[in-house]
Design a protein around this motif. Sequence first.
Motif, PDB file in Angstrom:
ATOM      1  N   ILE A   1       0.845  -1.201   0.000  1.00  0.00           N
ATOM      2  CA  ILE A   1       0.000   0.000   0.000  1.00  0.00           C
ATOM      3  C   ILE A   1       0.877   1.247   0.000  1.00  0.00           C
ATOM      4  O   ILE A   1       0.659   2.171  -0.782  1.00  0.00           O
ATOM      5  CB  ILE A   1      -0.942  -0.034   1.215  1.00  0.00           C
ATOM      6  CG1 ILE A   1      -1.938  -1.178   1.043  1.00  0.00           C
ATOM      7  CG2 ILE A   1      -1.678   1.294   1.353  1.00  0.00           C
ATOM      8  CD1 ILE A   1      -2.723  -1.522   2.278  1.00  0.00           C
ATOM      9  N   GLY A   2       1.901   1.239   0.848  1.00  0.00           N
ATOM     10  CA  GLY A   2       2.779   2.398   0.944  1.00  0.00           C
ATOM     11  C   GLY A   2       3.492   2.705  -0.359  1.00  0.00           C
ATOM     12  O   GLY A   2       3.678   3.862  -0.724  1.00  0.00           O
TER      13      GLY A   2
ATOM     14  N   SER B   1      -7.307   4.488  -2.896  1.00  0.00           N
ATOM     15  CA  SER B   1      -7.626   4.025  -1.549  1.00  0.00           C
ATOM     16  C   SER B   1      -8.658   4.941  -0.905  1.00  0.00           C
ATOM     17  O   SER B   1      -9.609   4.497  -0.269  1.00  0.00           O
ATOM     18  CB  SER B   1      -6.366   4.020  -0.678  1.00  0.00           C
ATOM     19  OG  SER B   1      -5.336   3.330  -1.302  1.00  0.00           O
ATOM     20  N   PHE B   2      -8.420   6.240  -1.103  1.00  0.00           N
ATOM     21  CA  PHE B   2      -9.308   7.214  -0.476  1.00  0.00           C
ATOM     22  C   PHE B   2     -10.721   7.102  -1.071  1.00  0.00           C
ATOM     23  O   PHE B   2     -11.723   7.183  -0.357  1.00  0.00           O
ATOM     24  CB  PHE B   2      -8.753   8.630  -0.683  1.00  0.00           C
ATOM     25  CG  PHE B   2      -9.469   9.666   0.134  1.00  0.00           C
ATOM     26  CD1 PHE B   2      -9.197   9.816   1.483  1.00  0.00           C
ATOM     27  CD2 PHE B   2     -10.438  10.474  -0.445  1.00  0.00           C
ATOM     28  CE1 PHE B   2      -9.869  10.762   2.232  1.00  0.00           C
ATOM     29  CE2 PHE B   2     -11.109  11.423   0.311  1.00  0.00           C
ATOM     30  CZ  PHE B   2     -10.822  11.565   1.655  1.00  0.00           C
TER      31      PHE B   2
ATOM     32  N   GLY C   1      -4.411  -0.313  -3.076  1.00  0.00           N
ATOM     33  CA  GLY C   1      -3.469   0.682  -2.569  1.00  0.00           C
ATOM     34  C   GLY C   1      -2.227   0.785  -3.425  1.00  0.00           C
ATOM     35  O   GLY C   1      -1.692   1.865  -3.651  1.00  0.00           O
ATOM     36  N   GLU C   2      -1.758  -0.341  -3.915  1.00  0.00           N
ATOM     37  CA  GLU C   2      -0.517  -0.347  -4.684  1.00  0.00           C
ATOM     38  C   GLU C   2      -0.725   0.228  -6.085  1.00  0.00           C
ATOM     39  O   GLU C   2       0.086   1.009  -6.569  1.00  0.00           O
ATOM     40  CB  GLU C   2       0.038  -1.770  -4.785  1.00  0.00           C
ATOM     41  CG  GLU C   2       1.411  -1.817  -5.451  1.00  0.00           C
ATOM     42  CD  GLU C   2       2.019  -3.204  -5.488  1.00  0.00           C
ATOM     43  OE1 GLU C   2       1.255  -4.181  -5.415  1.00  0.00           O
ATOM     44  OE2 GLU C   2       3.259  -3.293  -5.601  1.00  0.00           O
TER      45      GLU C   2
ATOM     46  N   GLY D   1      -2.907   3.874  -5.593  1.00  0.00           N
ATOM     47  CA  GLY D   1      -2.324   4.861  -4.706  1.00  0.00           C
ATOM     48  C   GLY D   1      -3.307   5.425  -3.701  1.00  0.00           C
ATOM     49  O   GLY D   1      -4.360   4.850  -3.432  1.00  0.00           O
ATOM     50  N   PHE D   2      -2.936   6.584  -3.148  1.00  0.00           N
ATOM     51  CA  PHE D   2      -3.769   7.220  -2.143  1.00  0.00           C
ATOM     52  C   PHE D   2      -5.119   7.607  -2.740  1.00  0.00           C
ATOM     53  O   PHE D   2      -6.162   7.496  -2.102  1.00  0.00           O
ATOM     54  CB  PHE D   2      -3.058   8.455  -1.582  1.00  0.00           C
ATOM     55  CG  PHE D   2      -3.869   9.189  -0.562  1.00  0.00           C
ATOM     56  CD1 PHE D   2      -4.100   8.643   0.695  1.00  0.00           C
ATOM     57  CD2 PHE D   2      -4.435  10.414  -0.861  1.00  0.00           C
ATOM     58  CE1 PHE D   2      -4.868   9.309   1.626  1.00  0.00           C
ATOM     59  CE2 PHE D   2      -5.207  11.089   0.066  1.00  0.00           C
ATOM     60  CZ  PHE D   2      -5.426  10.539   1.316  1.00  0.00           C
TER      61      PHE D   2
ATOM     62  N   GLY E   1       2.434   2.430  -3.222  1.00  0.00           N
ATOM     63  CA  GLY E   1       1.550   2.980  -4.252  1.00  0.00           C
ATOM     64  C   GLY E   1       1.720   4.481  -4.417  1.00  0.00           C
ATOM     65  O   GLY E   1       1.473   5.021  -5.492  1.00  0.00           O
ATOM     66  N   GLY E   2       2.139   5.141  -3.321  1.00  0.00           N
ATOM     67  CA  GLY E   2       2.320   6.581  -3.404  1.00  0.00           C
ATOM     68  C   GLY E   2       0.994   7.292  -3.630  1.00  0.00           C
ATOM     69  O   GLY E   2      -0.072   6.758  -3.319  1.00  0.00           O
ATOM     70  N   PHE E   3       1.058   8.498  -4.160  1.00  0.00           N
ATOM     71  CA  PHE E   3      -0.159   9.290  -4.298  1.00  0.00           C
ATOM     72  C   PHE E   3      -1.032   8.796  -5.441  1.00  0.00           C
ATOM     73  O   PHE E   3      -2.221   8.601  -5.303  1.00  0.00           O
ATOM     74  CB  PHE E   3       0.206  10.766  -4.507  1.00  0.00           C
ATOM     75  CG  PHE E   3      -0.989  11.676  -4.402  1.00  0.00           C
ATOM     76  CD1 PHE E   3      -1.494  12.035  -3.150  1.00  0.00           C
ATOM     77  CD2 PHE E   3      -1.619  12.166  -5.533  1.00  0.00           C
ATOM     78  CE1 PHE E   3      -2.600  12.869  -3.047  1.00  0.00           C
ATOM     79  CE2 PHE E   3      -2.728  12.993  -5.426  1.00  0.00           C
ATOM     80  CZ  PHE E   3      -3.215  13.349  -4.188  1.00  0.00           C
TER      81      PHE E   3
END
Lengths: 415, 600
Positions: free
Chosen positions: A288-289, A330-331, A322-323, A326-327, A291-293
């Motif tokens: 997930i991390g 996910s959001f 997430g990957e 990205g954010f 993935g970035g923005f």
Amino acid sequence: MNQRSKTSFKIDVQLVVYYIILVTLGWFTIYSSSKNQFVDESFFSFSNLYTKQLVFIGTSILLAMVILLIDSRLWIHYSTHIYIASLLLMVLVFFVGTEINGALAWIKIGDFSIQPTEFAKFTTALALAKFFNEGKTNKEKKFLWVNAFFFILIPILIILAQKDTGSALVFLSFVILFYREGLTGWILLIGIFAIAITVFTLYKNEIYSIVILTNLLALFLFLHRKNSTLIKRDVALYAVGILFVLFTNIGYQHILQDHQRMRIDTLLGKVKDPLGADFNSNQSKIAIGSGGFWGKGYLNGTQTKLDYVPEQSTDFIFCAIGEEWGFVGSFIVISLYTLMIIRIIILSEKNRNQFVRCYGYGIAGVIFFHFFINIGMTIGLLPIIGIPLPFISYGGSSLWAFTILLFIFIKLNEN
Amino acid sequence: MSQLYQKRQYTIIGIVFVTFIVLGFRLFYLQVIDNSFRQSADRNALRKIIEHPARGLIYDRNDSLLVYNDAAYDLMVVPNELRTFDTVELCRVLNIEKKELVKRIEKAMQWSKMLPSLVAQQMSKEDYGYLQEKLHRFPGFFVQNRTLRHYPHPIAAHILGYVGEVSREQIEKDPYYQMGDYIGLSGIEKAYENELRGTKGIRVVLVDVHNRERGSYKGGIEDVTPIQGVSLWSTLDLELQKYGEELMHNKRGSIVAIEPESGEILCIVSMPSYDPNLLVGNVRSKNYGILSSDEVNSPLFNRALMARYPPGSTFKLANGLIALQEGIVTPTSIYPCPGGYRMGSHTIKCHHAGSTNIYSAIQISCNTYFCKAFYNILSNRTKYPTIQKAYASWEQYVNQLGFGVKFDSDLPYELKGFIPDTSYFDKKYNKAWNGNTVVSMGIGQGEASVTPLQMANFMAIIANKGFYYKPHVIKAIGSKESPNTRFQKRYETGIKPEYFDAIIQGMEMAVIGGTARSAKIDGIQIIGKTGTAQNPHGRDHSVFVSIAPKESPKIAVFVLVENGGFGSTVAAPIASLITEFYLNREVKRKDLEKRIIDFQ
């Protein structure tokens, strides 16, 4: 003709749209995380998860249409029967069930496996809705909450016996319904306090927790120094607190299984073992991390594609979102769930029928619990608890059950 | 009851919303604020496999291959990716003890946990095939294709040099290198390392959780194809080099042949030598140990560049040139020779008696003539107020003739010999010295020492009548048509061309009717000069220098055979045979050839 167009008009479009978006997103994510890009595989082969999921989605749409067509009173009338039937189905697992991933929770029919637990979620909601909806005598009201807890305790015990702790915990989500229907608010505060004390006890040790409790007692004794009844209550609560702390430790050491204890220890940072116990949680966060923005782009996730993330099509499917998205992605997903849950609550409150309202709060709780626990575990906020992400995770039982769960509510709201 | 608790919906919505905020912030932290996860993911899934380019090939001046490459397979390890594996099986395949394997992995760990290190060098093709198939059972290990140097002809070992693993210091100096890489350690391999090594390629592959390669990353968009090192064309003549080594068979010494007009080294022999194939691959360190501990033959010692020999009579040519340039003598000046040069009680003997001019002095190698000339150079008080000044001027000429200085060309570990300076003599004789004190330098004895390369270059200067290009071994880089630009500068000696004519004529006379008669070749106008370098440790060294043909010279040769006796005995015939071979591509004097090869 006139009648039917009127019917379809009254269906809550918002919920249907959220449903369609989540299911579609789910399929594309399953396609991405399960497709082997290095091998030419036939799209129509049933060995592919994404092809199977397509079948599950098709049948789910059929189920949804059937539910929208049949009379909603059926659910109200037969709710207890349906609940008992689902419990029997769960018990049947003990006799004809198959064990998958350590949990004896599946009934195999040909190539497909059914997980009765999934269906018990909406049947329990139905049964509880009926339970609260019936007029209660005063005597019955005295034991209202005890009876209500029995409705969830039975499935919990059956599921625990099948060693599927995650699914068992889901039934605790009905406490939200109970709270709405009048269970004292202390239950929530005590619950939150109990969780805080538990985490603290496990993180440090029981001595710390006892010191804190003792300090709190001293504070309250000082505040309540003029009221002997309150002082008695404070002392009693203190005694319960101490017992709880001691039980927490004993329960943690002796009741939890090794892998469960390990999951909690790694989450609390007591154990650092990125290649062993911590591996799944760690890889999930990395997925997930990383993935970035904006995400790595559809079909470009390495963590999920190369099997670093476990169960990347089922319980850990949020990693792929997430990957790759990205954010932003996910959001959007957490927003969709939040909107869906709040929409269910708003519709429940609008409805004058207590059965509908109770069913609504029941399923809102279930979806909320799944959503929070599942995503919380993938981003390292909660220990690893194996439950699917509603509408998105791969799996026939899960998708069918959540489809039925949601569309009964949509149908109930139609009238 | 329901109305009573209606407001609780806001608490519940509040809980849902707070959860949403918590998840949102956590996601924002993981995905936007904390940047470390991207690297972690890449470290997981991307393996950068270094593709080693083949080193450049080396050809001789006639396009014959001197050095090429062979395929080899190395087993590499990335310590961080190691999991438990079947050590017994791996040890069996590699044919090593478990202890040794553990030691190698520990060494790799010490160097780097993230970067690949060498575990086993040059596995056989069979072992490679076997391992490649089972590699998924050995996570952390992978096989790398490498190339090894190979020499089709076991010659010119010193000049070609060898490659070996880079040292820690070299890795620190140049980030191009990684543990286990090969680097040129001597010879051409070292001098042209940057050209020969090529450009490393990178293949980025996706590796799954089971350490299996799953294809290239993004369709190979970040892959870099390795570029083979640039090919070099040597100035060496393979056949001539081979022939030179054959002639020097069982002897100690050196042959250096230079093409005067370009400074290109045609052959450079140092004997005893070794087969360059001995210093390749995993036998290198073992063989190197054997070769370097051979104190009797010292095969690794490159005599052509590093040995310091007294120049002997060939040095008389240099003094003749300086005397002419300084006006001490003219070509027609005559010095009487009473059979030796007398200074006080000591006499430097001569093998003849009678008067000599410069031509006959060279022809018969007259000691008296050159002692006198040298003495007079140093005693020229009209031009130089002190002997120190006079000597410094002489020394400068000598340096310009290439003695006592390094060429710094593309040859490995070249030494500069020794030409003493004024302070050396000031110290030795407490400033009380004159021309006679140091007069033995005039005939190439005494303190001065030179290397074979310097002597050969001096012959090139004579052939060119006053200038030289630095002697070198690589003439073209990349393609035969792109000349090595490093050696195009012409160095002048400051001595007029006409003075060289006198020297050349003297050398011609030496061959026709002097000390160098044994160098004579039918049909080739060869000129030369013998030298017999006094050896305090045993029999004298046999020295000979030659140039041919006299008109527009093509080859200048220096030959030194240690303990070979007079220059005319063995060195002169060797120079003669080399010249004949180079100019005619065949040798007709088979008897002479056989006698020289058998000479010990």
